[in-house]
Scaffold this motif. Structure first.
Motif, PDB file in Angstrom:
ATOM      1  N   TYR A 200       0.818  -1.028  -0.157  1.00 52.84           N
ATOM      2  CA  TYR A 200       0.115   0.059   0.041  1.00 52.84           C
ATOM      3  C   TYR A 200       0.755   1.215   0.139  1.00 52.84           C
ATOM      4  O   TYR A 200       2.204   1.250   0.389  1.00 52.84           O
ATOM      5  N   ILE A 227      -4.153  -2.688  -6.441  1.00 54.94           N
ATOM      6  CA  ILE A 227      -4.360  -2.404  -4.912  1.00 54.94           C
ATOM      7  C   ILE A 227      -5.120  -1.246  -4.759  1.00 54.94           C
ATOM      8  O   ILE A 227      -4.724  -0.079  -5.091  1.00 54.94           O
ATOM      9  N   PHE A 228      -6.123  -1.084  -4.061  1.00 52.67           N
ATOM     10  CA  PHE A 228      -6.869  -0.076  -3.355  1.00 52.67           C
ATOM     11  C   PHE A 228      -6.296   0.382  -2.004  1.00 52.67           C
ATOM     12  O   PHE A 228      -6.351  -0.491  -1.173  1.00 52.67           O
ATOM     13  N   PRO A 230      -7.194   1.616   1.264  1.00 50.70           N
ATOM     14  CA  PRO A 230      -8.137   1.729   1.953  1.00 50.70           C
ATOM     15  C   PRO A 230      -8.180   3.020   2.599  1.00 50.70           C
ATOM     16  O   PRO A 230      -9.167   3.526   3.123  1.00 50.70           O
ATOM     17  N   GLY A 255     -13.212  -1.100 -11.948  1.00 57.11           N
ATOM     18  CA  GLY A 255     -13.473  -1.996 -10.829  1.00 57.11           C
ATOM     19  C   GLY A 255     -14.208  -1.380  -9.873  1.00 57.11           C
ATOM     20  O   GLY A 255     -14.679  -2.172  -8.710  1.00 57.11           O
ATOM     21  N   GLU A 357     -18.282  -5.499 -10.832  1.00 53.20           N
ATOM     22  CA  GLU A 357     -18.183  -6.794 -10.136  1.00 53.20           C
ATOM     23  C   GLU A 357     -17.396  -7.702 -10.860  1.00 53.20           C
ATOM     24  O   GLU A 357     -16.590  -8.369 -10.493  1.00 53.20           O
ATOM     25  N   VAL A 360     -13.818  -7.253 -11.572  1.00 49.97           N
ATOM     26  CA  VAL A 360     -12.961  -7.711 -10.413  1.00 49.97           C
ATOM     27  C   VAL A 360     -12.971  -9.166 -10.142  1.00 49.97           C
ATOM     28  O   VAL A 360     -12.057  -9.787  -9.834  1.00 49.97           O
ATOM     29  N   LEU A 361     -14.165  -9.821 -10.147  1.00 53.14           N
ATOM     30  CA  LEU A 361     -14.239 -11.116 -10.509  1.00 53.14           C
ATOM     31  C   LEU A 361     -13.052 -11.945 -11.423  1.00 53.14           C
ATOM     32  O   LEU A 361     -12.405 -12.743 -11.089  1.00 53.14           O
ATOM     33  N   ASN A 362     -13.387 -11.189 -12.667  1.00 52.16           N
ATOM     34  CA  ASN A 362     -12.347 -11.706 -13.457  1.00 52.16           C
ATOM     35  C   ASN A 362     -10.676 -11.629 -13.238  1.00 52.16           C
ATOM     36  O   ASN A 362      -9.983 -12.309 -13.519  1.00 52.16           O
ATOM     37  N   ASN A 364      -9.539 -11.363 -10.207  1.00 46.36           N
ATOM     38  CA  ASN A 364      -9.053 -12.343  -9.426  1.00 46.36           C
ATOM     39  C   ASN A 364      -8.963 -13.784  -9.654  1.00 46.36           C
ATOM     40  O   ASN A 364      -8.168 -14.472  -9.247  1.00 46.36           O
ATOM     41  N   TYR A 365      -9.938 -14.043 -10.625  1.00 46.12           N
ATOM     42  CA  TYR A 365      -9.690 -15.370 -10.978  1.00 46.12           C
ATOM     43  C   TYR A 365      -8.636 -15.636 -11.924  1.00 46.12           C
ATOM     44  O   TYR A 365      -7.689 -16.654 -11.765  1.00 46.12           O
ATOM     45  N   GLU A 368      -5.524 -15.987  -9.864  1.00 49.62           N
ATOM     46  CA  GLU A 368      -5.417 -17.392  -9.331  1.00 49.62           C
ATOM     47  C   GLU A 368      -4.681 -18.387 -10.327  1.00 49.62           C
ATOM     48  O   GLU A 368      -3.967 -19.029  -9.869  1.00 49.62           O
ATOM     49  N   ARG A 384      -4.358 -10.577  -0.226  1.00 50.33           N
ATOM     50  CA  ARG A 384      -5.533  -9.583  -0.398  1.00 50.33           C
ATOM     51  C   ARG A 384      -5.945  -9.834  -1.847  1.00 50.33           C
ATOM     52  O   ARG A 384      -5.250 -10.300  -2.772  1.00 50.33           O
ATOM     53  N   ARG A 385      -7.199  -9.380  -2.063  1.00 44.20           N
ATOM     54  CA  ARG A 385      -7.694  -9.480  -3.236  1.00 44.20           C
ATOM     55  C   ARG A 385      -7.338  -8.155  -4.199  1.00 44.20           C
ATOM     56  O   ARG A 385      -6.966  -7.083  -3.260  1.00 44.20           O
ATOM     57  N   ILE A 387      -8.223  -5.395  -7.143  1.00 45.68           N
ATOM     58  CA  ILE A 387      -9.496  -4.524  -7.896  1.00 45.68           C
ATOM     59  C   ILE A 387      -9.489  -4.833  -9.287  1.00 45.68           C
ATOM     60  O   ILE A 387      -9.623  -5.794  -9.961  1.00 45.68           O
TER      61      ILE A 387
ATOM     62  N   ILE B  25     -11.634 -19.213  -7.035  1.00 49.41           N
ATOM     63  CA  ILE B  25     -10.815 -18.504  -6.240  1.00 49.41           C
ATOM     64  C   ILE B  25     -11.311 -18.452  -4.717  1.00 49.41           C
ATOM     65  O   ILE B  25     -10.706 -17.433  -4.012  1.00 49.41           O
ATOM     66  N   LEU B  33     -14.533  -9.499  -2.701  1.00 50.05           N
ATOM     67  CA  LEU B  33     -13.428  -9.065  -3.403  1.00 50.05           C
ATOM     68  C   LEU B  33     -12.925  -7.702  -3.267  1.00 50.05           C
ATOM     69  O   LEU B  33     -12.064  -7.098  -3.537  1.00 50.05           O
ATOM     70  N   ASP B  36     -10.993  -4.234   0.800  1.00 53.40           N
ATOM     71  CA  ASP B  36     -10.176  -3.237   0.737  1.00 53.40           C
ATOM     72  C   ASP B  36     -10.918  -1.902   0.505  1.00 53.40           C
ATOM     73  O   ASP B  36     -10.283  -0.739   0.805  1.00 53.40           O
TER      74      ASP B  36
END
Lengths: 507, 462, 507, 462
Positions: A200, A227-228, A230, A255, A357, A360-362, A364-365, A368, A384-385, A387, B25, B33, B36
């Motif tokens: 961060y 990375i967002f 926070p 995102g 949504e 962001v799903l794509n 994080n997928y 992976e 961490r996830r 964005i 995932i 997700l 943050d």
């Protein structure tokens, strides 16, 4: 295609198009057109444009187009930070009308109510998406919108008499480089904050850097690492506490559409890219489209002309009273304004949130999948996830095989896929940045990751295969020195002929 | 809460796919997700936007209905210019830039995007021939930015702080340039004389602190600067750089500024195959001699030829990439970003179609029709030309007693947009190769009629 | 691209487009839409169309398009008899307007004056180009126009009570096969005349064949060999002498535009192809456009509806009184009618003649180049000039090397060039037909001939290189038996799955 | 006499090139090349054509001016059908068929035109799924030709000479079929009952000389044949072939004819992604079971899958090419030529975009709106539906006392084209997914008003 340079297609006498001739009635009045020009101004040298029939010109460019890997043809997740998404074809059809293409910006408002309404509506939509109070759609790209942010910041402090003192802008290393560059072009000294160990942005470094010399913070969030931060509201409050403005680069907004806004974090101004988040096609590098959104206190500085609604009518007005003046001609990149409006209207508020949504799903997928590729790693913010995108590293691969990220990119071209290392400087070693957006299906993400994994396998098993790529491109590896040596570089065909052949004719 | 339907633009929102990806995932929800993004930063509820139109036919009808409220310049008879021009756009130009490949490409490497690099290199090269210069950039945003950058370059190259502006530029362009360079340069205007540079006033201002002498030809009024050569000599003698803003359509007929001493030549490419787009299709060129000191100060991308690992093969790449903000962030020259590449490709196609003969023809046609329109309008009682300069495409007419706004209003009733009102009594009239002799005659008749009415009213009032 | 079959892109739940939903007010009145259909008619099986997102569908077809060598990309002189010429892009822009695309043929004449005028004007233009008295633009391609000729011939003789007796149609072997085929489909026996030693159609054989059983002669001139029969008026007169009609297939009219017409030779009827001579794009195999032009005595047989001019207005009327009835829907292939009209208007009478002259010049120039290629020969009419095209022979090459014309065609594909043997039967051994039209520059003709010469060299030096071609195509040589064996052919994906995998699912 | 300018479409007409080429072939003039065309056959002078417009902007203005005189169905509210339908055309369809590659390809081999072969094979395959049949042709000209060929095939297969026609086909289609087969088949009409087949009258005509029983569903009036299954059984029992003409948009909802006994299924693809084009965009499909006896009688091209020299690779080629007139001239089946391939590609793209859900939705939407329109119109005093059948997209309304022509004229004043006049008192009304509920309501109101006026006039007259 092995398509020659267009000058080689020259065939004397051929015409690509004919031009409307001077009418005899006109000649009768004004005489010979060339004679209207004083001799001292008449062209002295032959104009060495090629002469080519229409079909051959067309064919030339069609062949070049086939040698261009447009996003429509690609699984374009490899150009991270660029938000390569689907630019719907219906929008291309909608703008392809004389009712838009053949409009002139000085027409009477009565004759252009349709386009004015769309501009006004998009301003309103962008107010909602940003939570800001006033919007300008005038800039032509993301960086010019960042420039406008810098110009607004400068004007704001100048108006308050603090322009002389506030000579610094603070940004972060994973904000787009144009924030640093535009601030510099506006005359500011730039202070760049790096991340702490967690990945961060470093709060401590930021607090050391900020002071009453600070004109503004200009930051991206989520950063180009995906990375967002926070603590972003904390940063903004810190800036406000010293009288600085907070400017939000929303290039990575895809995102977080409908999730969080500049308003919630307290920013004073922000910008979006129509050609990223809002789907207007990237045009081989523009035209794009910038959106600047500001709070009430900056609204008086916005450039003109502006579109406002009066009763049921839409009217054009000049710039705001304390405007920075024109930043760009007229009303911005109008075709992109209509495209973006159409895209947003197709989706609506719920659809935009769905965009965020799924993007962001794509992401994080894909994260992976990439995490499992030998030699690839995911620096920062472990566990961490992310964005909108992820900045990955081939550090391990490079150390094990000597194959660099740049070389992997050239090999990915053989697989028909875009891949781009990342913006400089390479704080993340051997970086690459993937941004899948909402546009790609799971199968395509699987295929992209599988191709990366295949190249990783090649790098381990036969690194020379990767290091001598591309093998299936139209051209082979170019000689970089030709491009960096003033004696050898050739930016035009005439320069090439002069430098390499000492001639004006074709080599 | 997912959408109740799968939107065609968002393939993975099908619920079974969404769930499978979450499983892959190890996430229980998409919400997870966004961990943050603190609750305090969350938008409450849905954004306040107009309703969605996800069915394509509904969207198309909505947008087409809105656009149908516009009356295009094809439907009216338009003499509007002032920086945006109605020129003929060959169909092949639209075909090429409408190709999915060019339209949706972005930032690929010379290997995946060989065609894009070649098309833009060719654009640079064709412009180079037209302008007689060896270096032309991948287009920047517009002519305003091109002028601003050129002036800024002159400042960086010379290390001086004054800029002398000798013409009547478009007022917005002047705004832009002033604002852009305000951190380190001051722009001083030497008022024109009869709408061209007042060359006799130049020496008094031209000192060794002048970074650039900036000329616009044609000016905002369409007047051609006839003394560029002399101005260049004076400027160069003082160590200043000559920056020219101009119109590329001139140079099938006219000697390009480089031949008359210009060091940096800038302008717009809208007239080279771009539609008007309500003023929203612009691209700025910056042309230089091949002097490394100048080239290294240019912020734009430059695509150049390069040899490859195969002898005789020509590849492409970025020339002197290390100048740019992409390479050096704030240490680069200004910045580079998404600008106007597609319009550059369009302009390249346009020049390839036109060839030397087409460029000569169009220059002559516009010069002739401009001269014809000037004579027709000047012959109207109560109207006179504002200046005696040579004009290209635009000229200014002054009314003795009528207000320009009233004249415009009167001609509008005849479906004619007569021009852009410059001030109380001045009208800027624009003709191109699209403007026929018959349309010019109708304009002259309409203005004459409008002035006649004004006279009649004035007579009635007296 | 190695782009999979579209069924493999299936991803459950994805949508390419959404459909306008039934309004709640409608449902309130009519209830559930599916329930309107009696149970016995409702679909019983699952509809196995693939489900694919919009961007992926687009990408699929864009990739397939790149795997298609359109005339715009090629030097398309190798598809002789097809008159592959430049289809100007301006015509594509002109027809791309709702003012044409969204017109309905049953609209009131008042609302469609523009399109009616264009149809009428093109009729008039075709009257001038053919010299005939009346024109129909209704057919959709060259062969359907030939069919219409056959149908008119049949109706003409039927009306005179001679239909029963006149059961024969005479054609020549180098007339397009559809003349024979359409005559046969109309119930005629077909007699085919071969050339004599000179290469001109055999006058003696013709005179032996013609009789009072002859309904018509249906011939092309210049023939597909490029040879113009100078005695054509003699043939027509001979036909007329026995009461037969003379029908002129003008598929090869490109080289004689403005030079000679059906009228001068005395023909009763003729047809043109809009998609050949008049430049409408070939559309991957249609839609084309046919023009039928007839003399006064056949005008009463023309199909309807028709467009006529009354005063300053254009009005639609029904068919002629003794019409053969509708041969095709409404007014023909309207987009092609407008394209052809635009092409002709761009050129005018002098331009059309220039088209013919340059097409013939190009043809004879190419002839000169091909003549010099080892193994190539030019059968028939030695020392004579040709008109629109030439049928060449690789007989010598085949005899010397064993390489066939078909194999040369596959190798030409490696050079990125179209090449087609010729229509069957191969009276000219190992034939190929080149038709350069007016569209190609000298450089392109040189390049095409050089490529042919290179393949000839390969055939002589390393015949296996040619015989195993293509080497650079997306796919390799296909197994013809798969296409001719009913047990193995597969015209649909469902048939393929059934025959090869015994399944309804994807293999 | 060469042109005085070089036309952009004719590159070699530049005089120096022309001369060089003449020299290369040892010719002194172009005239010499026409030696085989006797003087007596020469056209005297120039053709009598309108003047040339070689400058693209002039041509564009001319054609655009002409077309601007049309009022499109987007500008009016149109209920016109009768064989040409206003359906939604997804933008992706136009994009794909507008690609230069597909637009200008013609007759290349599977190697140079792999993409074209695949696209058309996919069209065949997608149609095959929709229709539940294994063989579908590359489109022929239109549904008229498809029906004519199907009937002719039945004649060739059975060797019989009678065709029974049981529905109300489009009258022009009936014309075409009659003319086409008149050499060897007679077409007999068994009049419909309540706008569908009069099944009870069928057995009396159905003998062992009947080649085909031909059904159209929907009929020209939009009525759906409910007894196809029974008709098929009767026909098959008599050894006749069942030929069905139909509308593909039905088959997301309805069981395809193949499932109800049809042997050959034909129709139009205009509704699958083609614009109306003033009736000029048509394509005919002919679908069969994979029976070699049938396949070998089909004249159209059929693209099929084929293995290649690389194991596992799929190529394409012409199935059973030896059937065709290309292979056998008059010994082939009918003929094959340039037909409607591009429209076939369009229809394939359309079906790929729609998917099973889209095809179900559009079927249901049109069925529902048709039913709604029927009820709204039937509720108008003085109007009644012509029959009680299930209708898709079209239905016929009969006026008690008003003339249909007068009703149309009256509604036109409200910018509504109410439908196609079938006879004195009958109007054929068409609604599609493009016709909104609100438009249907406006139509009903306009018809009611028109009929009210007629009543009032009749009242006044009495």
């Amino acid at each position: 295609w092995d398509e020659r340079i267009i000058f080689d297609l020259h065939a004397p006498g051929q015409r690509g198009v004919l031009v409307s001739a001077v009418e005899s009635e006109v000649s009768a009045v004004v005489g010979d057109a060339a004679a209207l020009v004083p001799k001292s101004l008449r062209r002295r040298s032959r104009l060495d444009l090629p002469e080519i029939g229409q079909m051959r010109v067309l064919k030339h460019y069609l062949r070049l187009s086939q040698g261009t890997l447009g996003a429509d043809l690609n699984i374009d997740v490899g150009q991270g930070t660029c938000t390569m998404k689907y630019s719907p074809k219906v929008n291309e059809r909608l703008i392809d009308t004389p009712k838009l293409k053949s409009l002139h910006p000085m027409q009477d408002d009565d004759d252009v109510q349709g386009v004015l309404e769309i501009i006004w509506q998009l301003q309103e939509i962008m107010r909602a998406i940003s939570g800001m109070d006033a919007v300008s759609l005038q800039t032509q790209g993301g960086s010019s919108a960042i420039w406008m942010n810098a110009s607004l910041i400068r004007a704001y402090h100048d108006l308050r008499g603090e322009g002389g003192r506030r000579r610094e802008v603070i940004t972060t290393i994973f904000s787009h480089p144009s924030n640093a560059a535009a601030a510099k072009a506006a005359g500011y000294d730039v202070i760049t904050i790096y991340p702490d160990e967690s990945g961060y942005p470093d709060r401590g470094a930021f607090e050391s850097a900020i002071s009453d010399r600070t004109a503004a913070i200009m930051v991206t969030n989520p950063e180009d690492t995906g990375i967002f931060n926070p603590d972003i509201r904390g940063w903004v409050e810190t800036a406000h506490a010293v009288g600085a403005l907070a400017s939000y680069d929303q290039a990575n907004a895809n995102g977080i559409l409908g999730i969080t806004r500049a308003r919630e974090a307290g920013f004073d101004l922000c910008h979006f890219n129509l050609h990223k988040t809002f789907s207007t096609p990237h045009g081989s590098g523009g035209p794009g489209g910038g959106v600047n959104a500001v709070t009430e206190k900056l609204a008086e500085l916005l450039p003109g002309p502006r579109v406002v609604k009066k009763g049921d009518r839409f009217v054009t007005t000049g710039a705001a009273p304390r405007s920075i003046g024109a930043v760009a001609p007229f009303y911005g990149v109008v075709p992109n304004i209509v495209r973006a409006y159409s895209w947003i209207r197709s989706l609506g508020a719920e659809g935009l949130r769905e965009v965020a949504e799924i993007a962001v799903l794509n992401n994080n997928y894909l994260l992976e999948l990439v995490r499992r590729i030998p030699g690839a790693s995911v620096p920062y913010a472990q566990g961490r996830r992310r964005i909108e995108q992820v900045r990955y590293s081939w550090k391990e691969l490079f150390e094990a095989t000597g194959v660099s990220s740049e070389e992997i990119g050239l090999r990915m071209a053989d697989y028909g896929l875009h891949y781009w290392t990342s913006h400089h400087p390479h704080v993340v070693p051997q970086p690459f940045t993937l941004e899948p957006t909402e546009s790609y299906s799971r199968q395509e993400l699987d295929l992209y990751a599988a191709s990366l994994a295949e190249v990783s396998r090649e790098a381990h098993e036969s690194p020379e295969t990767v290091q001598t790529a591309p093998h299936r491109s139209t051209v082979h590896r170019t000689e970089h020195a030709d491009l960096d040596d003033p004696e050898r570089w050739a930016v035009t065909w005439r320069a090439y002929r002069r430098k390499y052949f000492g001639t004006r004719g074709s080599p | 809460m997912p959408l109740s339907y799968v939107h065609p633009y968002i393939p993975n929102s099908a619920s079974e796919v969404r769930q499978a990806m979450l499983d892959a995932i190890n996430a229980t929800s998409v919400e997870e997700l966004f961990a943050d993004v603190p609750e305090a930063l969350r938008v409450q509820g849905a954004l306040d936007l107009p309703p969605a139109l996800p069915v394509e036919q509904d969207l198309a009808r909505h947008v087409a209905d809105l656009l149908s409220r516009n009356a295009s310049t094809d439907e009216r008879t338009s003499f509007l210019g002032f920086g945006v021009y109605r020129h003929s756009v060959p169909a092949v130009v639209d075909e090429v830039i409408g190709r999915s490949e060019f339209l949706t490409a972005y930032a690929g490497e010379p290997y995946d995007d060989h065609g894009r690099f070649q098309a833009l290199f060719e654009y640079q090269s064709l412009m180079g021939e037209l302008l007689g210069m060896d270096v032309v950039n991948v287009p920047t945003y517009d002519g305003y930015q091109a002028a601003a950058t050129a002036v800024a370059m002159a400042g960086r190259i010379t290390g001086r702080r004054r800029v002398l502006q000798l013409s009547d530029p478009h007022p917005h362009k002047l705004d832009k340039v002033r604002d852009f360079v305000s951190g380190f340069l001051s722009v001083e205007t030497i008022p024109t004389s009869a709408s061209v540079a007042n060359i006799s006033a130049l020496p008094a201002s031209l000192d060794d602190d002048v970074a650039a002498v900036w000329i616009e030809t044609p000016s905002v009024r369409g007047s051609i600067e006839e003394n560029l050569s002399e101005i260049s000599q004076l400027a160069h003698a003082a160590g200043a750089i000559v920056v020219v803003g101009t119109e590329p359509l001139l140079y099938g007929v006219l000697e390009p500024p480089a031949g008359l001493g210009a060091d940096i030549v800038t302008g717009e490419i809208q007239s080279l195959g771009l539609h008007q787009w309500f003023g929203g299709a612009r691209g700025g060129f910056i042309a230089l001699h091949d002097d490394p000191q100048f080239v290294m100060e240019l912020p734009s991308r430059l695509f150049g030829l390069a040899s490859t690992s195969v002898p005789g093969e020509l590849g492409f790449g970025d020339v002197a990439y290390e100048r740019t903000s992409f390479a050096l962030r704030e240490e680069g020259k200004e910045w580079v970003g998404t600008a106007a590449a597609l319009w550059g490709i369009a302009a390249g196609v346009y020049l390839a179609l036109m060839g030397p003969r087409g460029m000569r023809d169009i220059g002559e046609t516009i010069l002739a029709r401009t001269a014809y329109a000037q004579r027709r309008v000047a012959a109207i009682p109560g109207a006179r030309l504002s200046d005696p300069a040579l004009h290209f495409r635009e000229f200014c007419v002054e009314f003795e007693s009528a207000s320009a706004v009233d004249v415009v209003a009167a001609t509008r009733r005849a479906q004619i947009d007569a021009g852009v009102v410059l001030d109380e009594r001045s009208l800027l009239i624009c003709v191109t190769e699209m403007t026929t002799r018959e349309e010019i005659d109708r304009l002259a008749d309409a203005i004459a009629a409008a002035l006649g009415d004004v006279d009649a009213q004035n007579g009635a009032r007296q």
